[in-house]
Write a protein that holds these residues in place. Structure first.
Motif, PDB file in Angstrom:
ATOM      1  N   ILE A  50      12.018  14.081   2.803  1.00  0.00           N
ATOM      2  CA  ILE A  50      13.223  13.293   2.536  1.00  0.00           C
ATOM      3  C   ILE A  50      13.902  12.907   3.844  1.00  0.00           C
ATOM      4  N   LEU A  51      13.986  13.874   4.758  1.00  0.00           N
ATOM      5  CA  LEU A  51      14.634  13.626   6.050  1.00  0.00           C
ATOM      6  C   LEU A  51      13.917  12.517   6.829  1.00  0.00           C
ATOM      7  N   GLU A  52      12.586  12.578   6.856  1.00  0.00           N
ATOM      8  CA  GLU A  52      11.795  11.556   7.558  1.00  0.00           C
ATOM      9  C   GLU A  52      11.987  10.184   6.922  1.00  0.00           C
ATOM     10  N   ALA A  53      12.031  10.150   5.590  1.00  0.00           N
ATOM     11  CA  ALA A  53      12.228   8.881   4.876  1.00  0.00           C
ATOM     12  C   ALA A  53      13.593   8.280   5.211  1.00  0.00           C
ATOM     13  N   GLN A  54      14.620   9.144   5.266  1.00  0.00           N
ATOM     14  CA  GLN A  54      15.965   8.678   5.610  1.00  0.00           C
ATOM     15  C   GLN A  54      16.019   8.144   7.041  1.00  0.00           C
ATOM     16  N   GLU A  55      15.269   8.803   7.943  1.00  0.00           N
ATOM     17  CA  GLU A  55      15.211   8.350   9.340  1.00  0.00           C
ATOM     18  C   GLU A  55      14.593   6.952   9.449  1.00  0.00           C
TER      19      GLU A  55
ATOM     20  N   MET B 100       3.051   3.466  -4.212  1.00  0.00           N
ATOM     21  CA  MET B 100       1.669   3.044  -3.966  1.00  0.00           C
ATOM     22  C   MET B 100       1.383   1.681  -4.564  1.00  0.00           C
ATOM     23  N   ASP B 101       0.237   1.128  -4.177  1.00  0.00           N
ATOM     24  CA  ASP B 101      -0.170  -0.210  -4.581  1.00  0.00           C
ATOM     25  C   ASP B 101      -0.756  -0.183  -5.991  1.00  0.00           C
ATOM     26  N   GLY B 102      -0.035  -0.786  -6.930  1.00  0.00           N
ATOM     27  CA  GLY B 102      -0.517  -0.829  -8.310  1.00  0.00           C
ATOM     28  C   GLY B 102      -1.631  -1.832  -8.515  1.00  0.00           C
ATOM     29  N   ARG B 103      -1.883  -2.692  -7.518  1.00  0.00           N
ATOM     30  CA  ARG B 103      -2.941  -3.707  -7.658  1.00  0.00           C
ATOM     31  C   ARG B 103      -4.318  -3.143  -7.326  1.00  0.00           C
ATOM     32  N   MET B 104      -4.339  -1.987  -6.663  1.00  0.00           N
ATOM     33  CA  MET B 104      -5.610  -1.408  -6.237  1.00  0.00           C
ATOM     34  C   MET B 104      -6.312  -0.763  -7.436  1.00  0.00           C
TER      35      MET B 104
ATOM     36  N   HIS C 284      -5.868  13.837  -1.642  1.00  0.00           N
ATOM     37  CA  HIS C 284      -5.040  13.049  -0.740  1.00  0.00           C
ATOM     38  C   HIS C 284      -4.361  11.867  -1.418  1.00  0.00           C
ATOM     39  N   GLY C 285      -4.879  11.417  -2.567  1.00  0.00           N
ATOM     40  CA  GLY C 285      -4.253  10.312  -3.271  1.00  0.00           C
ATOM     41  C   GLY C 285      -4.210   9.054  -2.426  1.00  0.00           C
ATOM     42  N   VAL C 286      -3.355   8.135  -2.833  1.00  0.00           N
ATOM     43  CA  VAL C 286      -3.188   6.881  -2.093  1.00  0.00           C
ATOM     44  C   VAL C 286      -1.691   6.660  -1.942  1.00  0.00           C
ATOM     45  N   GLY C 287      -1.315   5.739  -1.096  1.00  0.00           N
ATOM     46  CA  GLY C 287       0.104   5.444  -0.946  1.00  0.00           C
ATOM     47  C   GLY C 287       0.834   6.502  -0.133  1.00  0.00           C
ATOM     48  N   THR C 288       2.147   6.566  -0.349  1.00  0.00           N
ATOM     49  CA  THR C 288       3.014   7.488   0.396  1.00  0.00           C
ATOM     50  C   THR C 288       3.671   8.461  -0.560  1.00  0.00           C
ATOM     51  N   ILE C 289       3.525   9.741  -0.296  1.00  0.00           N
ATOM     52  CA  ILE C 289       4.184  10.769  -1.124  1.00  0.00           C
ATOM     53  C   ILE C 289       5.433  11.273  -0.385  1.00  0.00           C
TER      54      ILE C 289
ATOM     55  N   VAL D 285       0.814  -1.227   0.000  1.00  0.00           N
ATOM     56  CA  VAL D 285       0.000   0.000   0.000  1.00  0.00           C
ATOM     57  C   VAL D 285       0.843   1.271   0.000  1.00  0.00           C
ATOM     58  N   GLY D 286       2.080   1.166   0.455  1.00  0.00           N
ATOM     59  CA  GLY D 286       2.959   2.330   0.535  1.00  0.00           C
ATOM     60  C   GLY D 286       3.990   2.073   1.625  1.00  0.00           C
ATOM     61  N   VAL D 287       4.513   3.148   2.214  1.00  0.00           N
ATOM     62  CA  VAL D 287       5.501   3.017   3.287  1.00  0.00           C
ATOM     63  C   VAL D 287       4.744   2.895   4.606  1.00  0.00           C
ATOM     64  N   LEU D 288       5.123   1.882   5.403  1.00  0.00           N
ATOM     65  CA  LEU D 288       4.420   1.618   6.652  1.00  0.00           C
ATOM     66  C   LEU D 288       5.266   2.012   7.864  1.00  0.00           C
ATOM     67  N   ASP D 289       4.589   2.446   8.935  1.00  0.00           N
ATOM     68  CA  ASP D 289       5.311   2.763  10.171  1.00  0.00           C
ATOM     69  C   ASP D 289       5.554   1.484  10.970  1.00  0.00           C
ATOM     70  N   GLN D 290       6.103   1.613  12.186  1.00  0.00           N
ATOM     71  CA  GLN D 290       6.458   0.408  12.959  1.00  0.00           C
ATOM     72  C   GLN D 290       5.247  -0.414  13.368  1.00  0.00           C
ATOM     73  N   ASN D 291       4.042   0.181  13.300  1.00  0.00           N
ATOM     74  CA  ASN D 291       2.818  -0.549  13.635  1.00  0.00           C
ATOM     75  C   ASN D 291       2.114  -1.100  12.395  1.00  0.00           C
ATOM     76  N   GLY D 292       2.777  -0.977  11.233  1.00  0.00           N
ATOM     77  CA  GLY D 292       2.186  -1.483   9.997  1.00  0.00           C
ATOM     78  C   GLY D 292       1.116  -0.568   9.423  1.00  0.00           C
ATOM     79  N   LYS D 293       1.104   0.684   9.879  1.00  0.00           N
ATOM     80  CA  LYS D 293       0.109   1.653   9.406  1.00  0.00           C
ATOM     81  C   LYS D 293       0.716   2.504   8.286  1.00  0.00           C
ATOM     82  N   LEU D 294      -0.073   2.794   7.261  1.00  0.00           N
ATOM     83  CA  LEU D 294       0.405   3.584   6.117  1.00  0.00           C
ATOM     84  C   LEU D 294       0.811   4.990   6.550  1.00  0.00           C
ATOM     85  N   ILE D 295       1.966   5.430   6.047  1.00  0.00           N
ATOM     86  CA  ILE D 295       2.408   6.811   6.264  1.00  0.00           C
ATOM     87  C   ILE D 295       2.075   7.570   4.975  1.00  0.00           C
ATOM     88  N   PRO D 296       1.087   8.474   5.001  1.00  0.00           N
ATOM     89  CA  PRO D 296       0.663   9.127   3.756  1.00  0.00           C
ATOM     90  C   PRO D 296       1.692  10.109   3.170  1.00  0.00           C
ATOM     91  N   GLU D 297       2.438  10.807   4.050  1.00  0.00           N
ATOM     92  CA  GLU D 297       3.401  11.806   3.561  1.00  0.00           C
ATOM     93  C   GLU D 297       4.707  11.713   4.325  1.00  0.00           C
TER      94      GLU D 297
END
Length: 194
Positions: A130-135, A167-171, A183-188, A115-127
């Motif tokens: 760059i710094l947050e992604a590197q972290e 994002m999920d290309g199967r959706m 808001h789109g889908v996936g992680t921007i 679905v996109g990039v997930l946090d430590q709880n498996g929840k989608l991170i919508p946005e």
């Protein structure tokens, strides 16, 4: 191959597409990619020759601009010519990221099977910035095959694309939702938060 199948699929959906190779019109100039292998003595690193595997050294978007000026959709096969005249295979995500950056695209969209990039709880991170992604990579919240995808997205944005989306290309209709809803889908991933 896949290139022809995509061109045919776009045609059946009413679009006009043209299959091009990264070698056409000097679109992708490749440099040979060497892998680094660590031996059992971790201080020793050996360069491993991967054969005809490369990475983009330079992108010339002239051929893509010409096609798009005539409302043709380019479908690019990820190969490039090396300085040595040889043909190199390039990772498709890497090629897409480099082309998006060179075209100053408003979005580089990476269709995946998650679905996109997930946090430590498996929840989608919508946005993400760059710094947050590197972290997320540094803190091992993002692991495995998602690491190179995020790095490609970061490189695309740093290189000139406005944003990258994973994002999920199967959706069903995921691309339409991304392009035409707020808001789109996936992680921007953007340079910084808006």
């Amino acid at each position: 191959g896949i290139n022809k199948a995509l061109v045919a699929a776009i045609a059946s959906a009413g679009g006009r597409a043209v299959g091009v190779s990264g070698k056409d019109g000097g679109l992708i100039t490749a440099r040979k990619l060497m892998a680094v292998a660590k031996s059992s003595d971790s201080a020793i690193q050996n360069a491993v020759d991967l054969g005809f595997v490369g990475e983009p050294a330079n992108i010339d978007v002239t051929v893509l601009d010409a096609l798009m000026m005539n409302n043709l959709i380019p479908v690019v096969a990820p190969v490039g010519s090396g300085e040595d005249g040889k043909t190199y295979n390039i990772n498709a995500d890497t090629a897409a990221g480099s082309i998006s950056a060179a075209m100053k695209a408003s979005r580089m969209i990476m269709l995946t099977d998650v679905v996109g990039v997930l946090d430590q709880n498996g929840k989608l991170i919508p946005e993400l910035t760059i710094l947050e992604a590197q972290e997320l990579i540094k803190n091992k919240i993002v692991v495995g095959g998602m690491i190179p995808k995020i790095k490609t997205c970061i490189d695309a944005v740093l290189g000139g694309a406005e944003a990258s989306v994973i994002m999920d290309g199967r959706m069903p209709h995921s691309l339409l939702l991304e392009l035409f809803t707020e808001h789109g889908v996936g992680t921007i991933i953007r340079k910084s938060s808006n």
